[in-house]
Design an enzyme around this catalytic site. Sequence first.
Site, PDB file in Angstrom:
ATOM      1  N   LYS A 277       1.953  -2.294   3.344  1.00 43.41           N
ATOM      2  CA  LYS A 277       2.541  -1.832   4.598  1.00 43.41           C
ATOM      3  C   LYS A 277       3.575  -2.835   5.118  1.00 43.41           C
ATOM      4  O   LYS A 277       3.569  -4.021   4.760  1.00 43.41           O
ATOM      5  CB  LYS A 277       1.441  -1.592   5.648  1.00 43.41           C
ATOM      6  CG  LYS A 277       0.473  -0.462   5.289  1.00 43.41           C
ATOM      7  CD  LYS A 277       1.117   0.895   5.433  1.00 43.41           C
ATOM      8  CE  LYS A 277       0.219   2.038   4.941  1.00 43.41           C
ATOM      9  NZ  LYS A 277      -0.901   2.320   5.833  1.00 43.41           N
ATOM     10  N   ARG A 312      -8.109   1.103   0.123  1.00 45.49           N
ATOM     11  CA  ARG A 312      -7.153   2.004  -0.531  1.00 45.49           C
ATOM     12  C   ARG A 312      -5.929   1.180  -0.908  1.00 45.49           C
ATOM     13  O   ARG A 312      -5.250   0.630  -0.041  1.00 45.49           O
ATOM     14  CB  ARG A 312      -6.784   3.142   0.427  1.00 45.49           C
ATOM     15  CG  ARG A 312      -5.820   4.176  -0.146  1.00 45.49           C
ATOM     16  CD  ARG A 312      -5.543   5.268   0.886  1.00 45.49           C
ATOM     17  NE  ARG A 312      -4.680   6.321   0.368  1.00 45.49           N
ATOM     18  CZ  ARG A 312      -3.343   6.278   0.402  1.00 45.49           C
ATOM     19  NH1 ARG A 312      -2.723   5.238   0.953  1.00 45.49           N
ATOM     20  NH2 ARG A 312      -2.632   7.269  -0.102  1.00 45.49           N
TER      21      ARG A 312
END
Length: 332
Positions: A277, A312
């Site tokens: 991210k 994840r």
Amino acid sequence: MSRAYYRPIVQCDVARPADALMLAGGWGWFTHVEVLRRAIDPEVISAHELPSDAHVLLTQSRPRYAERPRIMGIVNTTPDSFSDGGLHAAAHDAIAGGLAMAKAGADILDIGGESTRPGAKTVDVAEEIKRTQPVIAGLRAQGFAGVISVDTRKADVARAALGAGANLINDVSGFTYDPALAGVAADAEVPVCVMHGPVDPEVMQKDPRYGDVLLDVFDFLETSIAALELQGIPRSRIIADPGIGFGKTMDHNLALLTRLSLFHSLGVPILLGASRKRFIGTIGGAPEAADRAPGSIAVALAGVAQGVQIVRVHDVAQTAQAIALWRASMAL
């Protein structure tokens, strides 16, 4: 007085006090709890001062996720995902990529056909099915017997995926996008992951604001879980994801990560999806998403240390190695 929220202060040290409480039947334990309230300074209390309902939610074992952390490998069948767009756009590439992730240690393969990067446009149902269904069917045909998750907001896409062999539905909208999706999951009796991402990806990063991001996200997930139960999905089949990076600034993400263990008070397994991210690149000095594996692994390990049951990730082999060494060094 405003509502109290209970966050276990998780430890994984080999020297565990006799009176420590085990967190969710897993590898972490706690002797103290941080009590959080809106607009009031936090306080720390003994774990044995917990109300009985909070005690149960924090200590009750999470079936299938208690003995060790699980890895969910990301297989995006999209041309425009923020990190790996186009890498698995062709079905044969996605199948090969998923099988490689499974061999490297992925317990779950998450197949997505719609990019949820900031600014991404909604994908037509038929196109999303075209992208995901052959990959799921191909993974099963190639012998993958583990969990296959379909990453979708749409009931029709989920139905097609389940028909092809998927057995988990991962909805980034927290089941707010398509009212029919919860019914599909209930009828199929498959687990679901409910994420805090109620704002459409196309606009989610346009000045997101919260009263208290940690407690606001918790309240959303708590309400969503209760709604799913009313629609026939038992709590034992629900996973919660705080939605790192979805409608959140870097400060919001860090506030969630710092006190991530609060979400165990939901009484369900927790999934952390922070891989590659933007905030990892900002803090770690890695402008390109592909260069964020070290930072992503650091965040994953920080989550596991707080008892997160599922991470994840894009970089499965590296994450599996890191978790194996972390567990060995903690004698777990």
